[in-house]
Design a protein around this motif. Structure first.
Motif, PDB file in Angstrom:
ATOM      1  N   ASP A 151     -18.522  18.018 -46.484  1.00 15.28           N
ATOM      2  CA  ASP A 151     -18.752  19.080 -45.511  1.00 15.28           C
ATOM      3  C   ASP A 151     -18.497  20.431 -46.159  1.00 15.28           C
ATOM      4  OD1 ASP A 151     -19.365  17.400 -43.375  1.00 15.28           O
ATOM      5  OD2 ASP A 151     -17.280  17.257 -42.713  1.00 15.28           O
ATOM      6  N   CYS A 166     -17.598  23.940 -44.948  1.00 18.21           N
ATOM      7  CA  CYS A 166     -17.011  24.349 -43.667  1.00 18.21           C
ATOM      8  C   CYS A 166     -16.834  25.866 -43.578  1.00 18.21           C
ATOM      9  CB  CYS A 166     -15.653  23.681 -43.496  1.00 18.21           C
ATOM     10  SG  CYS A 166     -15.712  21.871 -43.647  1.00 18.21           S
ATOM     11  N   GLY A 202     -16.373  17.914 -37.539  1.00 19.59           N
ATOM     12  CA  GLY A 202     -16.561  16.966 -38.627  1.00 19.59           C
ATOM     13  C   GLY A 202     -15.249  16.636 -39.299  1.00 19.59           C
ATOM     14  N   VAL A 215     -18.260  22.345 -39.513  1.00 23.75           N
ATOM     15  CA  VAL A 215     -19.289  22.047 -40.513  1.00 23.75           C
ATOM     16  C   VAL A 215     -20.406  23.081 -40.436  1.00 23.75           C
ATOM     17  CG1 VAL A 215     -20.909  20.348 -41.394  1.00 23.75           C
ATOM     18  CG2 VAL A 215     -18.771  19.590 -40.321  1.00 23.75           C
ATOM     19  N   VAL A 233     -24.147  20.391 -45.280  1.00 25.88           N
ATOM     20  CA  VAL A 233     -23.629  19.217 -45.978  1.00 25.88           C
ATOM     21  C   VAL A 233     -24.207  19.110 -47.392  1.00 25.88           C
ATOM     22  CG1 VAL A 233     -23.166  17.900 -43.895  1.00 25.88           C
ATOM     23  CG2 VAL A 233     -25.431  17.784 -44.928  1.00 25.88           C
TER      24      VAL A 233
END
Length: 208
Positions: A171, A173, A188, A196, A199
């Motif tokens: 993730d 973030c 997440g 998140v 990805v």
């Protein structure tokens, strides 16, 4: 009359927004899966076939889902030189199909960061001089903030078996309440206070 696929989209979007504030990935997935199955069970077979089809990389599918092996969900991938957001253990971009280190232009590079051809020879300009190296930046910590104006960091991971090896999904973030594709963000595996944004993945080479 609304199509079954339209009903699925509206149901998933509404549920996503209602749960985004508090849901973890596991509880969110379980809840959405149950709701989606209830609708899909009554959908025509042809519509179900379209729903399962996920395009290469992380482009938006017909049903509003993003996907690559190990990740099929409503959060898009982080921007990278290639369509697939493959990174090394430090967060720098790799070429997806062979894991070669690449610069931000997507060119394979040598240990000094210089662009090279398939044989490992330096790429040359028309005058015979080596091409100027391009920057190579970390996807989450550097590239995402530069392109999207949000401060992000890599936090949390989960693992899947992809192409006979363990893939680490990571993730990226931020404190934003909105993720890269514009809808409500989920916590997440991000640490408290972050959600998140997009990805990425690392192919570990460990058999599975």
């Amino acid at each position: 009359m609304p199509r079954p696929s339209d009903e699925v989209n509206r149901a998933a979007e509404g549920l996503s927004r209602r749960l985004a504030g508090t849901a973890t990935r596991r509880s969110f997935l379980a809840t959405v899966a149950a709701a989606a199955l209830a609708v899909v069970g009554a959908a025509p077979a042809a519509a179900q076939g379209r729903r399962r089809r996920v395009v290469r990389g992380t482009r938006l599918t017909r049903e509003g889902w993003y996907g690559f092996c190990g990740h099929t969900w409503t959060t898009g991938s982080c921007p990278s030189p290639y369509e697939l957001p493959r990174i090394d253990a430090r967060g720098f971009p790799l070429r997806p199909h062979d894991g070669l280190p690449i610069d931000n232009l997507g060119r394979p590079i040598d240990a000094l960061g210089r662009p090279v051809d398939p044989a490992g020879n330096l790429l040359l300009a028309p005058d015979g001089s080596p091409l100027t190296p391009a920057p190579r930046t970390r996807i989450c910590e550097d590239w995402v903030p530069a392109r999207h104006g949000v401060e992000t960091r890599t936090q949390g991971a989960w693992y899947r078996c992809c192409n006979n090896q363990i893939r680490k999904l990571a993730d990226c973030c931020s404190t934003s309440r909105v993720r890269i594709n514009g809808d409500a963000s989920l916590r997440g595996y991000c640490r408290p206070g972050r959600r998140v944004y997009c990805v990425m993945y690392v192919d570990t080479g460990v058999p599975c």
